[in-house]
Design a protein around this motif. Structure first.
Motif, PDB file in Angstrom:
ATOM      1  N   ASN A  13     -11.557  59.944  81.995  1.00  0.00           N
ATOM      2  CA  ASN A  13     -12.363  58.853  82.547  1.00  0.00           C
ATOM      3  C   ASN A  13     -12.200  58.730  84.063  1.00  0.00           C
ATOM      4  O   ASN A  13     -11.216  59.227  84.627  1.00  0.00           O
ATOM      5  CB  ASN A  13     -11.967  57.521  81.893  1.00  0.00           C
ATOM      6  N   GLY A  14     -13.127  58.025  84.683  1.00  0.00           N
ATOM      7  CA  GLY A  14     -13.047  57.769  86.114  1.00  0.00           C
ATOM      8  C   GLY A  14     -11.789  56.982  86.452  1.00  0.00           C
ATOM      9  O   GLY A  14     -11.316  56.165  85.648  1.00  0.00           O
ATOM     10  N   ALA A  15     -11.209  57.279  87.597  1.00  0.00           N
ATOM     11  CA  ALA A  15     -10.077  56.528  88.162  1.00  0.00           C
ATOM     12  C   ALA A  15      -8.714  56.818  87.524  1.00  0.00           C
ATOM     13  O   ALA A  15      -7.740  56.127  87.816  1.00  0.00           O
ATOM     14  CB  ALA A  15     -10.345  55.016  88.157  1.00  0.00           C
ATOM     15  N   LYS A  18      -7.779  62.134  88.688  1.00  0.00           N
ATOM     16  CA  LYS A  18      -8.100  63.571  88.654  1.00  0.00           C
ATOM     17  C   LYS A  18      -8.220  64.155  90.066  1.00  0.00           C
ATOM     18  O   LYS A  18      -7.604  65.171  90.375  1.00  0.00           O
ATOM     19  CB  LYS A  18      -9.409  63.805  87.881  1.00  0.00           C
ATOM     20  N   SER A  20      -7.150  62.913  92.832  1.00  0.00           N
ATOM     21  CA  SER A  20      -5.849  62.798  93.502  1.00  0.00           C
ATOM     22  C   SER A  20      -4.924  63.934  93.081  1.00  0.00           C
ATOM     23  O   SER A  20      -4.167  64.467  93.890  1.00  0.00           O
ATOM     24  CB  SER A  20      -5.187  61.459  93.163  1.00  0.00           C
ATOM     25  N   PHE A  30      -1.250  62.887  99.172  1.00  0.00           N
ATOM     26  CA  PHE A  30      -1.794  61.796  98.364  1.00  0.00           C
ATOM     27  C   PHE A  30      -2.351  60.747  99.307  1.00  0.00           C
ATOM     28  O   PHE A  30      -1.652  60.253 100.177  1.00  0.00           O
ATOM     29  CB  PHE A  30      -0.689  61.162  97.507  1.00  0.00           C
ATOM     30  N   THR A  31      -3.629  60.457  99.170  1.00  0.00           N
ATOM     31  CA  THR A  31      -4.204  59.394 100.002  1.00  0.00           C
ATOM     32  C   THR A  31      -4.914  58.397  99.109  1.00  0.00           C
ATOM     33  O   THR A  31      -5.622  58.764  98.186  1.00  0.00           O
ATOM     34  CB  THR A  31      -5.221  59.941 101.031  1.00  0.00           C
ATOM     35  N   GLU A  65     -18.305  61.769  86.011  1.00  0.00           N
ATOM     36  CA  GLU A  65     -17.827  61.381  84.687  1.00  0.00           C
ATOM     37  C   GLU A  65     -18.259  59.968  84.313  1.00  0.00           C
ATOM     38  O   GLU A  65     -18.454  59.662  83.147  1.00  0.00           O
ATOM     39  CB  GLU A  65     -16.303  61.523  84.590  1.00  0.00           C
ATOM     40  N   ASN A 117      -1.053  60.175  83.585  1.00  0.00           N
ATOM     41  CA  ASN A 117      -0.803  59.956  85.011  1.00  0.00           C
ATOM     42  C   ASN A 117      -0.381  58.503  85.281  1.00  0.00           C
ATOM     43  O   ASN A 117      -0.482  57.644  84.427  1.00  0.00           O
ATOM     44  CB  ASN A 117      -2.052  60.305  85.824  1.00  0.00           C
ATOM     45  N   LYS A 118       0.074  58.273  86.484  1.00  0.00           N
ATOM     46  CA  LYS A 118       0.471  56.950  86.992  1.00  0.00           C
ATOM     47  C   LYS A 118       1.711  56.406  86.272  1.00  0.00           C
ATOM     48  O   LYS A 118       1.810  55.203  86.007  1.00  0.00           O
ATOM     49  CB  LYS A 118      -0.683  55.938  86.913  1.00  0.00           C
ATOM     50  N   ASP A 120       4.402  55.965  87.555  1.00  0.00           N
ATOM     51  CA  ASP A 120       5.075  55.040  88.493  1.00  0.00           C
ATOM     52  C   ASP A 120       4.724  53.593  88.165  1.00  0.00           C
ATOM     53  O   ASP A 120       5.413  52.671  88.607  1.00  0.00           O
ATOM     54  CB  ASP A 120       4.673  55.382  89.938  1.00  0.00           C
ATOM     55  N   LEU A 121       3.649  53.399  87.363  1.00  0.00           N
ATOM     56  CA  LEU A 121       3.239  52.045  86.970  1.00  0.00           C
ATOM     57  C   LEU A 121       3.667  51.737  85.526  1.00  0.00           C
ATOM     58  O   LEU A 121       3.040  50.928  84.841  1.00  0.00           O
ATOM     59  CB  LEU A 121       1.720  51.893  87.112  1.00  0.00           C
ATOM     60  N   SER A 147       3.324  61.425  87.872  1.00  0.00           N
ATOM     61  CA  SER A 147       2.872  60.498  88.904  1.00  0.00           C
ATOM     62  C   SER A 147       2.370  61.322  90.082  1.00  0.00           C
ATOM     63  O   SER A 147       3.160  61.942  90.787  1.00  0.00           O
ATOM     64  CB  SER A 147       3.988  59.559  89.373  1.00  0.00           C
ATOM     65  N   LYS A 149       1.026  60.037  92.613  1.00  0.00           N
ATOM     66  CA  LYS A 149       1.412  59.262  93.791  1.00  0.00           C
ATOM     67  C   LYS A 149       2.800  59.645  94.278  1.00  0.00           C
ATOM     68  O   LYS A 149       3.012  59.869  95.465  1.00  0.00           O
ATOM     69  CB  LYS A 149       1.356  57.762  93.472  1.00  0.00           C
TER      70      LYS A 149
HETATM   71  P1  GDP Z   1     -10.527  60.076  89.472  1.00  0.00           P
HETATM   72  O1  GDP Z   1     -11.712  59.159  89.384  1.00  0.00           O
HETATM   73  O2  GDP Z   1     -10.003  60.413  88.114  1.00  0.00           O
HETATM   74  O3  GDP Z   1     -10.793  61.288  90.308  1.00  0.00           O
HETATM   75  O4  GDP Z   1      -9.340  59.239  90.158  1.00  0.00           O
HETATM   76  P2  GDP Z   1      -8.882  59.207  91.704  1.00  0.00           P
HETATM   77  O5  GDP Z   1      -8.109  60.438  92.047  1.00  0.00           O
HETATM   78  O6  GDP Z   1     -10.062  58.870  92.550  1.00  0.00           O
HETATM   79  O7  GDP Z   1      -7.828  58.009  91.671  1.00  0.00           O
HETATM   80  C1  GDP Z   1      -8.214  56.699  91.308  1.00  0.00           C
HETATM   81  C2  GDP Z   1      -7.226  55.703  91.913  1.00  0.00           C
HETATM   82  O8  GDP Z   1      -5.945  55.869  91.325  1.00  0.00           O
HETATM   83  C3  GDP Z   1      -7.035  55.907  93.416  1.00  0.00           C
HETATM   84  O9  GDP Z   1      -6.920  54.625  94.013  1.00  0.00           O
HETATM   85  C4  GDP Z   1      -5.727  56.654  93.506  1.00  0.00           C
HETATM   86  O10 GDP Z   1      -5.051  56.398  94.725  1.00  0.00           O
HETATM   87  C5  GDP Z   1      -4.957  56.074  92.333  1.00  0.00           C
HETATM   88  N1  GDP Z   1      -3.929  56.980  91.790  1.00  0.00           N
HETATM   89  C6  GDP Z   1      -4.048  58.296  91.486  1.00  0.00           C
HETATM   90  N2  GDP Z   1      -2.903  58.793  91.000  1.00  0.00           N
HETATM   91  C7  GDP Z   1      -2.008  57.766  90.982  1.00  0.00           C
HETATM   92  C8  GDP Z   1      -0.624  57.646  90.570  1.00  0.00           C
HETATM   93  O11 GDP Z   1       0.052  58.583  90.124  1.00  0.00           O
HETATM   94  N3  GDP Z   1      -0.071  56.391  90.678  1.00  0.00           N
HETATM   95  C9  GDP Z   1      -0.761  55.332  91.176  1.00  0.00           C
HETATM   96  N4  GDP Z   1      -0.122  54.163  91.249  1.00  0.00           N
HETATM   97  N5  GDP Z   1      -2.048  55.418  91.576  1.00  0.00           N
HETATM   98  C10 GDP Z   1      -2.663  56.616  91.479  1.00  0.00           C
END
Ligand code: GDP
Ligand code: MG
Length: 168
Positions: A13-15, A18, A20, A30-31, A65, A117-118, A120-121, A147, A149
């Motif tokens: 899914n979005g966000a 991926k 990142s 990582f931005t 997506e 993923n994530k 760290d949360l 993670s 991030k």
């Molecule tokens: P995509 O839509 O799957 O391509 O997701 P993005 O790469 O655009 O990431 C969506 C949001 O999640 C962005 O604000 C990223 O900075 C954040 N993000 C990505 N990976 C991580 C992670 O490992 N930890 C945290 N806390 N945020 C993340």
């Protein structure tokens, strides 16, 4: 010299992270405000594995997506797949099976991993560790807790996939 090149697709899914993940793996950064559209179809990284040079081309979806509009060209020729979901997004976890089916419909059975993923949360997790493990087992793929991030476990995901492809 013989060079192995592997096309890897990342679905989910979005966000979930991926784009990142691709940026982290291929560029080492990582931005937070990484744009959905990076203007290219894929980024690549070369690794050596068991004495072989392997070029991984990791494809990004540029946000389609959300509209369920990922094109055939995205999947075409993919040799490995990352199924990604987010620790803090229940819907993204529930959607993993349907993403796997889409990839299978286009590519058949290819080496696939499940990525949570994530991590760290984790304090805000909406997916129990056992649930993720059960899903991985029932899909027949390995689970990686990542993670992007904090740069935890990203490299091993791609090394594992590359190793699976070389074995075939
Ligand atoms: P995509 O839509 O799957 O391509 O997701 P993005 O790469 O655009 O990431 C969506 C949001 O999640 C962005 O604000 C990223 O900075 C954040 N993000 C990505 N990976 C991580 C992670 O490992 N930890 C945290 N806390 N945020 C993340
Ligand atoms: Mg993206």
């Amino acid at each position: 010299e013989l060079e192995v090149a592997i096309k890897v697709v990342i679905v989910g899914n979005g966000a979930v992270g991926k784009s990142s993940m691709i940026q982290r793996y291929c560029k080492g950064i990582f931005t937070r405000d990484y744009k959905k559209t990076i203007g290219v179809d894929f980024l690549e990284r070369q690794i050596s594995l068991g004495g072989e040079e392997v070029r991984l081309m990791v494809w990004d979806t540029a946000g389609q997506e959300e509209f369920d509009a990922i094109t055939r060209a995205y999947y075409r020729g993919a040799q490995a797949c990352v199924l990604a979901f987010s620790t803090t997004d229940r819907d993204s976890f529930e959607a993993v099976r349907s993403w796997k089916k889409k990839v299978e419909d286009e590519c058949g059975e290819i080496p696939t991993v499940l990525v949570q993923n994530k991590i760290d949360l984790a304090d805000h997790s909406v997916v129990e560790p056992e649930e993720a493990e059960m899903l991985a087992r029932s899909l027949g793929c390995r689970l990686f807790r990542v993670s992007v991030k904090e740069d935890v476990n990203v490299g091993p995901v791609f090394r594992h996939l590359a190793a699976c492809c070389l074995e075939e």
